[in-house]
Design an enzyme around this catalytic site. Sequence first.
Site, PDB file in Angstrom:
ATOM      1  N   TYR A 238       0.879  -1.169   0.000  1.00  0.00           N
ATOM      2  CA  TYR A 238       0.000   0.000   0.000  1.00  0.00           C
ATOM      3  C   TYR A 238       0.910   1.209   0.000  1.00  0.00           C
ATOM      4  O   TYR A 238       1.793   1.331   0.856  1.00  0.00           O
ATOM      5  CB  TYR A 238      -0.884   0.019   1.245  1.00  0.00           C
ATOM      6  CG  TYR A 238      -2.162  -0.752   1.065  1.00  0.00           C
ATOM      7  CD1 TYR A 238      -3.035  -0.429   0.034  1.00  0.00           C
ATOM      8  CD2 TYR A 238      -2.501  -1.796   1.903  1.00  0.00           C
ATOM      9  CE1 TYR A 238      -4.212  -1.131  -0.153  1.00  0.00           C
ATOM     10  CE2 TYR A 238      -3.676  -2.511   1.729  1.00  0.00           C
ATOM     11  CZ  TYR A 238      -4.526  -2.165   0.692  1.00  0.00           C
ATOM     12  OH  TYR A 238      -5.685  -2.862   0.509  1.00  0.00           O
ATOM     13  N   ASP A 266      -6.146  -0.853  -6.482  1.00  0.00           N
ATOM     14  CA  ASP A 266      -7.615  -0.794  -6.524  1.00  0.00           C
ATOM     15  C   ASP A 266      -8.222  -0.279  -5.224  1.00  0.00           C
ATOM     16  O   ASP A 266      -9.411  -0.465  -4.975  1.00  0.00           O
ATOM     17  CB  ASP A 266      -8.199  -2.177  -6.858  1.00  0.00           C
ATOM     18  CG  ASP A 266      -7.794  -3.243  -5.840  1.00  0.00           C
ATOM     19  OD1 ASP A 266      -7.206  -2.893  -4.801  1.00  0.00           O
ATOM     20  OD2 ASP A 266      -8.071  -4.437  -6.092  1.00  0.00           O
ATOM     21  N   HIS A 359     -10.069  -7.405  -5.617  1.00  0.00           N
ATOM     22  CA  HIS A 359      -9.791  -7.292  -4.182  1.00  0.00           C
ATOM     23  C   HIS A 359     -10.785  -8.150  -3.374  1.00  0.00           C
ATOM     24  O   HIS A 359     -11.327  -7.716  -2.356  1.00  0.00           O
ATOM     25  CB  HIS A 359      -9.900  -5.823  -3.768  1.00  0.00           C
ATOM     26  CG  HIS A 359      -9.088  -5.419  -2.569  1.00  0.00           C
ATOM     27  ND1 HIS A 359      -8.108  -4.484  -2.639  1.00  0.00           N
ATOM     28  CD2 HIS A 359      -9.133  -5.800  -1.272  1.00  0.00           C
ATOM     29  CE1 HIS A 359      -7.587  -4.298  -1.433  1.00  0.00           C
ATOM     30  NE2 HIS A 359      -8.191  -5.098  -0.585  1.00  0.00           N
TER      31      HIS A 359
HETATM   32  O1  173 Z   1      -9.344  -5.582   1.939  1.00  0.00           O
HETATM   33  C1  173 Z   1      -8.921  -5.045   2.949  1.00  0.00           C
HETATM   34  O2  173 Z   1      -9.508  -5.122   4.027  1.00  0.00           O
HETATM   35  C2  173 Z   1      -7.695  -4.287   2.836  1.00  0.00           C
HETATM   36  O3  173 Z   1      -7.064  -4.382   1.851  1.00  0.00           O
HETATM   37  C3  173 Z   1      -7.258  -3.371   3.891  1.00  0.00           C
HETATM   38  C4  173 Z   1      -6.840  -2.110   3.552  1.00  0.00           C
HETATM   39  C5  173 Z   1      -6.457  -1.236   4.541  1.00  0.00           C
HETATM   40  C6  173 Z   1      -6.486  -1.614   5.857  1.00  0.00           C
HETATM   41  C7  173 Z   1      -6.892  -2.885   6.202  1.00  0.00           C
HETATM   42  C8  173 Z   1      -7.278  -3.764   5.210  1.00  0.00           C
END
Ligand code: 173
Length: 501
Positions: A238, A266, A359
């Site tokens: 991320y 995404d 996702h």
């Molecule tokens: O799918 C999710 O829950 C995920 O990708 C996510 C994103 C940020 C924080 C926690 C989970």
Amino acid sequence: MSRTYTGKEIAEHSSRESCWIIVHGKVYDVTEFLPEHPGGSKIILKYAGKDATAEYDPIHPPNAITDNLPPEKHLGSVDLTTVEKVEVVITDEEKARQQRIAQRPPLTEVLNLHDFEAIARQVMPEKAWAYYSSAADDEITIRENHAAYHRVWFRPRILRNVTHVDWSTKILGLPSKMPVYITATALGKLGHPDGELNLTRAAAKHGVIQMIPTLASCSFDELVDAAVPGQAQFLQLYVNSDREITKKFVQHAEKRGIKGLFITVDAPQLGRREKDMRMKFEAEDPAEVTDNKQQDRVDRSQGAARAISSFIDTGLDWKDIPWFQSITTMPIILKGVQCWEDALLAYDAGLAGVVLSNHGGRQLEFSRSGIETLVEVVTKLKEKRGLAFPNEKFQLFVDGGVRRASDVLKAIALGATAVGVGRPFLYAFSSYGQDGVEHALQILHDEFEMNMRLLGARTISEIVPEMVDASSIHQHIVSVPTDNLYFSNYESMQSARLREI
Ligand code: 173
């Protein structure tokens, strides 16, 4: 200067006006952070003046508190022998859950990946189940992900000597015992105290690759340290709005031997996962809900995921790709591509591949399944750039909805290099720890062996497009028998309910 505090001193700071908490034997002044906390101030205030470690651990990456609080708020250490234990109240619901845990069937009776989901739903803490199982909006997409595989049928070949079948393959040039990798999923400790370590250890035993999530509950280094020599791992990224943080993380990962960087594209904003959100409301004490106005500055009504995702950069853009290429020599793959136009841009940008994924149905509702997108990407990249798949230079991956080796083989026939499996492994370790994940991989192993024989394919290279009929893939109608195992696990969403008063 930092010093060692006693539990009594800390307990004096137990209000909104002065709020200290203990995490992992360290004491922090979080008074000014209260309104900023993505999870809301209430949960912190519950632990004001106390040891919050047990509540903190499952939901936060280990360094979240040190990264988010300025150094002057790190007050020092605490002599834990002087700290009063936070009383843990075991509710009737928890007692009933413990009973259900004792009633789990032995792994020998777990026959397929659906079984793990059925068991996890009964033995996991409710909040954890809500977080893992939830998906976007009306949860149509999560179901479509699985249903899409019902629109692909096999055209097996016969009378080929299938005494020896081998489904091992290479993913980004790295050996893998099967065309499956463990994809990234956040917050592993919600399901099991060892969190993602269960996956690392099971992956080592079965020769598969684990994609380490940015938002793992275990620290990145812990997961890399747990790998055996030669065990390949990928990293899901991320991208942080603070690019220096991302750069450090990526370069650290490369130094630690990570073999592929999967940038999630995404999720500039997290989807609405209402099952998760509703669980959060229901967990609140009605007596404390004073009015309908949001009291904190941060919207904390969005369940576990939104609470920790505010760092994700909404500004991420194609223009940033050269920067990523300049900071790492790892192969870069975009995770979450959903149409051929973006796959083509990724190819033209010199990337190593794309994950065709929505996702796990948790982001844009009514985004097509990975397997459906795969068909158009293969067609268009052949037409536009003369590419044939599978392709070593530009690899296609899919994830979402996979429950059987037969699902995987459909994707391989259609041109994928490998397939990501996420939730089934979470459910496996939430129910049985590492043994569960190993058993899940063994189930896939057995399914591959049988399906390769029945398809008449001795190696992965013999799984060819002619072995499937995907002519209905774009028809969003499933006129095949209902998948009872899958749908009996699927938990229907609920409407709003009146509060007890
Ligand atoms: O799918 C999710 O829950 C995920 O990708 C996510 C994103 C940020 C924080 C926690 C989970």
